[in-house]
Enzyme design. Structure first.
Site, PDB file in Angstrom:
ATOM      1  N   LYS A  81       0.818  -1.214   0.000  1.00 55.17           N
ATOM      2  CA  LYS A  81       0.000   0.000   0.000  1.00 55.17           C
ATOM      3  C   LYS A  81       0.854   1.266   0.000  1.00 55.17           C
ATOM      4  CE  LYS A  81      -0.553   0.322   5.034  1.00 55.17           C
ATOM      5  NZ  LYS A  81       0.198   1.591   5.145  1.00 55.17           N
ATOM      6  N   ASP A  82       2.129   1.168   0.388  1.00 54.49           N
ATOM      7  CA  ASP A  82       3.011   2.336   0.418  1.00 54.49           C
ATOM      8  C   ASP A  82       3.791   2.525  -0.879  1.00 54.49           C
ATOM      9  OD1 ASP A  82       2.290   3.005   3.011  1.00 54.49           O
ATOM     10  OD2 ASP A  82       3.870   1.786   3.913  1.00 54.49           O
ATOM     11  N   ARG A 134      -8.072   8.709   2.199  1.00 51.98           N
ATOM     12  CA  ARG A 134      -9.090   7.672   2.020  1.00 51.98           C
ATOM     13  C   ARG A 134      -9.963   7.548   3.261  1.00 51.98           C
ATOM     14  NH1 ARG A 134      -9.106   2.719   4.218  1.00 51.98           N
ATOM     15  NH2 ARG A 134      -6.995   3.111   4.980  1.00 51.98           N
ATOM     16  N   ARG A 135      -9.338   7.509   4.427  1.00 55.11           N
ATOM     17  CA  ARG A 135     -10.099   7.400   5.670  1.00 55.11           C
ATOM     18  C   ARG A 135     -10.880   8.682   5.949  1.00 55.11           C
ATOM     19  NH1 ARG A 135      -4.818   4.954   8.620  1.00 55.11           N
ATOM     20  NH2 ARG A 135      -5.218   2.718   8.352  1.00 55.11           N
ATOM     21  N   ARG A 152       1.236  12.037  11.776  1.00 50.75           N
ATOM     22  CA  ARG A 152       2.259  11.348  11.011  1.00 50.75           C
ATOM     23  C   ARG A 152       3.105  10.524  11.974  1.00 50.75           C
ATOM     24  NH1 ARG A 152       4.529  12.778   6.542  1.00 50.75           N
ATOM     25  NH2 ARG A 152       5.361  10.686   6.804  1.00 50.75           N
ATOM     26  N   ARG A 158       2.549   7.020  16.811  1.00 52.47           N
ATOM     27  CA  ARG A 158       1.154   7.479  16.803  1.00 52.47           C
ATOM     28  C   ARG A 158       0.441   7.033  18.081  1.00 52.47           C
ATOM     29  NH1 ARG A 158      -1.248   7.311  10.636  1.00 52.47           N
ATOM     30  NH2 ARG A 158       0.706   7.773   9.569  1.00 52.47           N
ATOM     31  N   CYS A 245      -1.250  11.237  -4.416  1.00 53.64           N
ATOM     32  CA  CYS A 245      -1.304  10.953  -2.983  1.00 53.64           C
ATOM     33  C   CYS A 245      -2.461  11.650  -2.275  1.00 53.64           C
ATOM     34  CB  CYS A 245       0.022  11.306  -2.310  1.00 53.64           C
ATOM     35  SG  CYS A 245       0.420  13.065  -2.383  1.00 53.64           S
TER      36      CYS A 245
END
Length: 312
Positions: A81-82, A134-135, A152, A158, A245
């Protein structure tokens, strides 16, 4: 067959845990193989601002690619996904194997010791930490009373910010929490219908140089064919859409037990007010052809206009 494989990876705890998984699989397949870890800190790891200012997701792979191409390392372990989907892999490299896919869903995480709550139970104005467009788009539509706040850093940092009181909740990948052994922090797992996952969710991709046949042969047995099919369908769809992005694009392919392959995908506006979606079945199509067919279905519904109107 290679006698030693040097594995390059980002230096975050999760990335190193992923490398250890690969090392374990390699040692199981090739007991005499020696593996070495080559950790790098990427510009994406160092930067705390918006990814778009660094050129998008490539900020997490540029230094890893450089180590591979220079010969400092033989193998790179990436979260699929990255990996940028709007441009091809660096010339001279290939993804030679995909590990069996992990959980593709997202999870709600609350401060340590907090009574478990669902998204629906979070109070009005609760600060939900996420930098994923997306979220944000999906939460803006489904839970407009919540305040999505940029955050970030790797999952561990986090969680430290969450526990320090900077946020009321986080949205993190279920697979990532499992990889770092913190699945007990999950308060709620979000169904894919409620939070459609990112392209490549739960997949680890093993990248090497195209001319390094020894490494390609060594990692070949690690390739999980159903995951390979899902990855190719999703990535072709993302490539055909040419999202950036800041584009809220979500979707996932599913390979059923009988071998049938399908692909669901959505493109949102940043505020979640508009969404186009598609669900296509491969039938006789190859995974790449399924990805292209799904992208065309989205484009026919106006996905290009949604993507192009978003600044990047």
């Amino acid at each position: 067959m290679a006698s030693t494989i040097r594995i390059v990876s980002r230096s975050s705890p999760m990335a190193l845990a992923q490398v250890e998984r690969v090392r374990g699989l390699l040692h199981r397949e090739h007991p005499g193989l020696v593996t070495q870890v080559v950790p790098v800190t990427t510009s994406g790891d160092r930067w705390q601002g918006a990814l778009s200012q660094l050129g998008g997701k490539g900020a997490f792979t540029k230094e890893v690619d450089a180590a591979l191409l220079s010969g400092e390392a033989d193998l790179a372990v990436h979260c699929l996904k990255d990996m940028p989907g709007d441009r091809p892999l660096p010339e001279g490299t290939t993804v030679a194997a995909y590990l069996e896919r992990d959980d593709i869903r997202d999870a709600v995480v609350l401060p340590e010791g907090h009574t478990p709550l669902t998204l629906d139970e979070l109070p009005h104005g609760a600060k939900v930490g996420t930098s994923s467009v997306r979220r944000v788009a999906q939460l803006a539509d489904s839970h407009p009373w919540l305040e999505c706040t940029p955050i970030r850093g790797n999952a561990n940092s986090r969680l430290a910010k969450l526990d320090a009181g900077e946020f009321d909740a986080l949205i993190l990948a279920v697979s990532g929490l499992h990889r770092i052994g913190l699945e007990e922090r999950i308060s709620q797992i979000l169904d894919v219908d409620a939070m459609c996952p990112p392209i490549g969710a739960g997949i680890l991709a093993l990248q090497c140089r195209v001319d390094d046949t020894d490494t390609i042969d060594a990692i070949g047995p690690l390739n999980h064919v159903p995951t390979w099919r899902e990855a190719h369908a999703e990535r072709m769809m993302l490539h055909a859409l040419q999202g950036h992005c800041n584009s809220p694009i979500a979707g996932y392919a599913a390979c059923a037990a009988d071998g049938s392959l399908s692909l669901r995908a959505k493109v949102f506006t940043p505020d979640g007010k508009k969404v186009v979606n598609a669900h296509e079945w491969a039938g006789a199509l190859t995974p790449d052809e399924l990805g292209m067919a799904t992208a065309l279905a989205l484009l026919r519904q106006g996905a290009r206009e949604l993507i192009d109107q978003i600044p990047h």
